[in-house]
Design an enzyme around this catalytic site. Structure first.
Site, PDB file in Angstrom:
ATOM      1  CB  CYS A 110      -0.967  -0.203   5.491  1.00 11.20           C
ATOM      2  SG  CYS A 110       0.652  -0.859   5.031  1.00 11.20           S
ATOM      3  CD  GLU A 140      -1.366  -2.317   2.125  1.00 15.50           C
ATOM      4  OE1 GLU A 140      -2.158  -2.898   2.875  1.00 15.50           O
ATOM      5  OE2 GLU A 140      -0.162  -2.632   2.010  1.00 15.50           O
TER       6      GLU A 140
END
Length: 373
Positions: free
Chosen positions: A97, A65
């Site tokens: 994340c 990500e």
């Protein structure tokens, strides 16, 4: 379609499937390098255009990500994120994340599967939902799970995924009566084995294999950042101090029932010797797998002889068999694929589910799972 944690039915579009399929292809780029972390890919889409993509390359490095967000920059605001594993929501080697996704201003996150890690396990999606981001999961879930069998099993059961590699003649023989076995299969099949070694966290064998073949048990590939751990099951500590693998890059662990002078000699030669518990007669294989799970080993490739292979099979410890079948015959005096003492009736047979068959050069590669009764 899937049902998220709030039991609401989610309909996925053809574009959703296409984007997640692309994320899965990105995740595969970490097949040989992400250990002990999962292989994860991420795609960020805005106005039906990909504005960022990334994958998890190595442990300690940015997650998929983060790499995708860095590529997307300001375009991530208002975008949809497709990720093959639920975003993490805890501090590890890298920050969560979920925080980065919230800060970037994305509006929707679709995960192929929920992370089985106890510190995530749906909490990442819930954290996104609480921040006003629409979460969903279950898109191409089976494909995502197939990409990380070792990580998933270790998170759920504390043990690695065990894959056994076997090579045999058309009549099911692995070596001549003398022990001669080079080479049963062709060069393409042996190169194919290198790929299975490369994706494995550890390669396991019995000491008999070391004494007979003196193998290096290394991966010959530029794609591999590190050599898989070599694990030798050696009940009586008969591993030679001049074994070839001890001079190769990477670690060699010897699991034994003994703890005597031979241990210090082996350790001086470069091995790491582990005295195992529950040694009534032999090294307890379940204890070995428990230990490897604690060492963050995701996938184990077993490359060994008929006796230890049979012990793994009869103990119900094999998750997957990869069998290379060569188009030649070796005769009934040659050595068998497994040693399975005590099997005398058809009711005792071990049934397999063939999940894949394909040609590798002139050899056939069969992938199978044991049918649990």
């Amino acid at each position: 379609m899937t049902i998220n944690r709030s039991e609401r039915v989610v309909e996925f579009s053809a574009n959703d499937y296409e984007c997640m399929a692309h994320a899965l292809q990105l995740a595969k780029k970490g097949l040989y390098t992400a250990h002990p972390n999962p292989r994860v890919g991420c795609v960020i889409v805005k106005d039906k255009q990909i504005v960022g993509e990334g994958w998890h390359e190595y442990a300690g490095g940015p997650h998929a990500e983060i790499n995708a967000l860095q590529q997307a920059g300001d375009k991530a605001k208002g975008a949809t994120v497709y990720v093959t594993l639920e975003p993490c929501c805890h501090e590890g080697r890298t920050p969560p994340c979920t925080e980065a996704l919230i800060k970037a201003g994305v509006v929707k996150v679709i995960a192929a599967m929920v992370d089985p890690h106890s510190r995530v396990a749906g909490n990442g999606l819930e954290q996104l939902k609480a921040a006003g981001i629409e979460p969903a999961s279950g898109l191409l879930e089976a494909q995502a799970e197939a990409l990380n069998p070792g990580f998933i099993k270790r998170m759920r059961f504390g043990r690695p995924f065990v894959r056994i590699k076997l090579a045999m003649s058309f009549d099911g023989r692995t070596a001549m009566a003398s022990g001669e076995s080079k080479w049963i299969t062709s060069e393409p099949a042996r190169l194919d084995v290198q790929r299975f070694r490369a994706r494995s966290s550890a390669i396991l064998m019995g000491v008999g294999t070391v004494l007979t073949d003196d193998p290096s048990m290394t991966v010959r590939s530029e794609e591999v950042r590190h050599q898989p751990m070599r694990v030798v099951v050696d009940t009586h500590l008969s591993m030679p101090t001049d074994a070839k693998m001890l001079s190769e890059p990477g670690e060699t662990y010897v699991f034994t029932c003994r703890d005597d002078a031979g241990k210090s000699e082996l350790e001086a030669a470069g091995a790491k010797v582990v005295r195992m518990p529950f040694c009534a007669a032999d090294v307890d294989l379940e204890s070995v797998l428990d230990q490897l799970g604690e060492m963050q080993i995701n996938e184990v490739l077993v490359e060994t002889g008929a006796t230890l292979s049979g012990s793994f099979l009869q103990a119900g410890l094999i998750d997957e068999l990869v069998i290379y079948v060569a188009p030649h015959l070796m005769g009934d005096s040659a050595r068998a694929l497994f040693r399975l003492p005590g099997m005398e009736t058809m009711q005792q047979k071990i049934e397999l589910d063939i999940i894949d068959r394909r040609m590798v050069g002139q050899d056939m590669r069969i992938t199978a799972r044991v049918i649990r009764k």
